[in-house]
Design an enzyme around this catalytic site. Structure first.
Site, PDB file in Angstrom:
ATOM      1  CG  ASN A   1      -4.335  -0.284 -12.177  1.00  0.00           C
ATOM      2  OD1 ASN A   1      -4.278  -0.404 -10.859  1.00  0.00           O
ATOM      3  ND2 ASN A   1      -4.016  -1.002 -12.875  1.00  0.00           N
TER       4      ASN A   1
ATOM      5  CG  ASP B   1      -2.293  -4.169 -16.284  1.00  0.00           C
ATOM      6  OD1 ASP B   1      -2.878  -3.633 -15.207  1.00  0.00           O
ATOM      7  OD2 ASP B   1      -1.577  -4.977 -16.073  1.00  0.00           O
TER       8      ASP B   1
ATOM      9  N   GLY C   1       0.750  -1.165  -0.164  1.00  0.00           N
ATOM     10  CA  GLY C   1       0.068   0.062  -0.048  1.00  0.00           C
ATOM     11  C   GLY C   1       0.880   1.285  -0.123  1.00  0.00           C
ATOM     12  CB  SER C   2       4.294   2.241  -1.034  1.00  0.00           C
ATOM     13  OG  SER C   2       4.291   2.058  -2.421  1.00  0.00           O
ATOM     14  CG  ASN C   3       1.266   3.540  -5.787  1.00  0.00           C
ATOM     15  OD1 ASN C   3       1.812   4.807  -6.488  1.00  0.00           O
ATOM     16  ND2 ASN C   3       1.990   2.476  -6.194  1.00  0.00           N
TER      17      ASN C   3
ATOM     18  CG  LEU D   1     -12.277  -4.921 -10.049  1.00  0.00           C
ATOM     19  CD1 LEU D   1     -12.010  -3.449 -10.091  1.00  0.00           C
ATOM     20  CD2 LEU D   1     -13.042  -5.318  -8.793  1.00  0.00           C
TER      21      LEU D   1
ATOM     22  CB  ALA E   1       7.894   7.942 -11.332  1.00  0.00           C
ATOM     23  CD  GLU E   2       4.252   2.532  -9.415  1.00  0.00           C
ATOM     24  OE1 GLU E   2       3.271   2.164  -8.927  1.00  0.00           O
ATOM     25  OE2 GLU E   2       5.245   1.577  -9.513  1.00  0.00           O
TER      26      GLU E   2
ATOM     27  CG  HIS F   1       0.667  -1.775 -15.050  1.00  0.00           C
ATOM     28  ND1 HIS F   1       0.517  -2.851 -14.502  1.00  0.00           N
ATOM     29  CD2 HIS F   1       1.657  -1.938 -16.248  1.00  0.00           C
ATOM     30  CE1 HIS F   1       1.154  -3.733 -15.139  1.00  0.00           C
ATOM     31  NE2 HIS F   1       1.889  -3.162 -16.179  1.00  0.00           N
TER      32      HIS F   1
END
Ligand code: GRF
Length: 214
Positions: free
Chosen positions: A107, A145, A12-14, A93, A173-174, A109
């Site tokens: 999302n 994706d 869960g870092s994002n 999903l 970067a994310e 990626h």
């Protein structure tokens, strides 16, 4: 202000980056809850500790995918979510679920889509020999994706990179781009058109692409 629910499966870092941005700076969204498909996800603990609504809805508790997604949908409705951010949510999903939330699911990626879809995209990038990879924030369609691209950051692949090195560089970067992409969407600066293209307001365009050298 838009309400955003975040779906995670692990670290869960994002999710943390999105939550911290909402707490520390003026953003166009507030995080209304975090839901994980694993009760042991490390990100859930962080979310609890930091005062966010956080809950596990485990796939194995439900007889089938339809029932699982119904529970997920009901929870997101209870949270009054306007948008859903997938942040390391490792479950595809169904089209029924995606259609119900059409244009409302984002999302992230760790590759420059449409290259390197699926699992271990950083490893795929290393094996392919590309010199540039990166990350992509996109609207979610029913295919994995896939869906219109909102934002991308290019990241160099360095000669001695391990999969871990490249993943870490892309992850930095994310953490920056997801918040910017989500903010642009919440401010209606990015619109998913009926013909499946997207329109991005010119003023916001610069914030939605970049290059991160280290
Ligand atoms: C990230 O690299 C994200 O792009 C991918 O899964 C990873 C999740 O990492 N979808 P974290 O859980 O956000 O730390």
């Amino acid at each position: 202000m838009k309400k955003v629910a975040i779906l995670i499966s692990g670290r869960g870092s994002n999710m943390q980056a999105l939550c911290q941005a909402a707490q520390n700076t003026k953003t166009a969204y507030e995080v209304c809850g975090i839901v994980s498909d694993h009760s042991q996800a490390a990100g859930l603990e962080w979310a609890h500790e930091h005062g966010f609504f956080a809950k596990a809805i485990e796939r194995k508790e439900y007889a089938n995918k339809i029932d699982f997604e119904k529970a997920l949908h009901d929870q997101l409705k209870i949270l009054n979510a306007d948008y859903i951010c997938l942040a390391g949510f490792m479950r595809l999903l169904s089209s029924a679920f995606v259609n119900r939330w059409q244009g409302k699911i984002l999302n992230i990626h760790p590759s420059l889509l449409p290259s390197f879809k699926g699992l271990a995209p950083q490893k795929q990038a290393l094996e392919s020999g590309v010199r540039i990879s990166g990350c992509t924030v996109h609207f979610v369609s029913a295919k994995m994706d896939d869906g219109p691209i909102i934002a991308q950051v290019a990241v160099p692949v360095l000669p001695m990179d391990s999969e871990h090195d490249l993943s870490q560089r892309i992850l930095q970067a994310e953490h920056e781009i997801y918040e910017r992409a989500l903010t642009a969407v919440c401010l209606d600066k990015v619109i998913w058109n009926r013909d499946s293209s997207i329109s991005i307001e010119t003023n916001f365009s610069e914030q939605l692409h970049g290059f991160r050298a280290s």
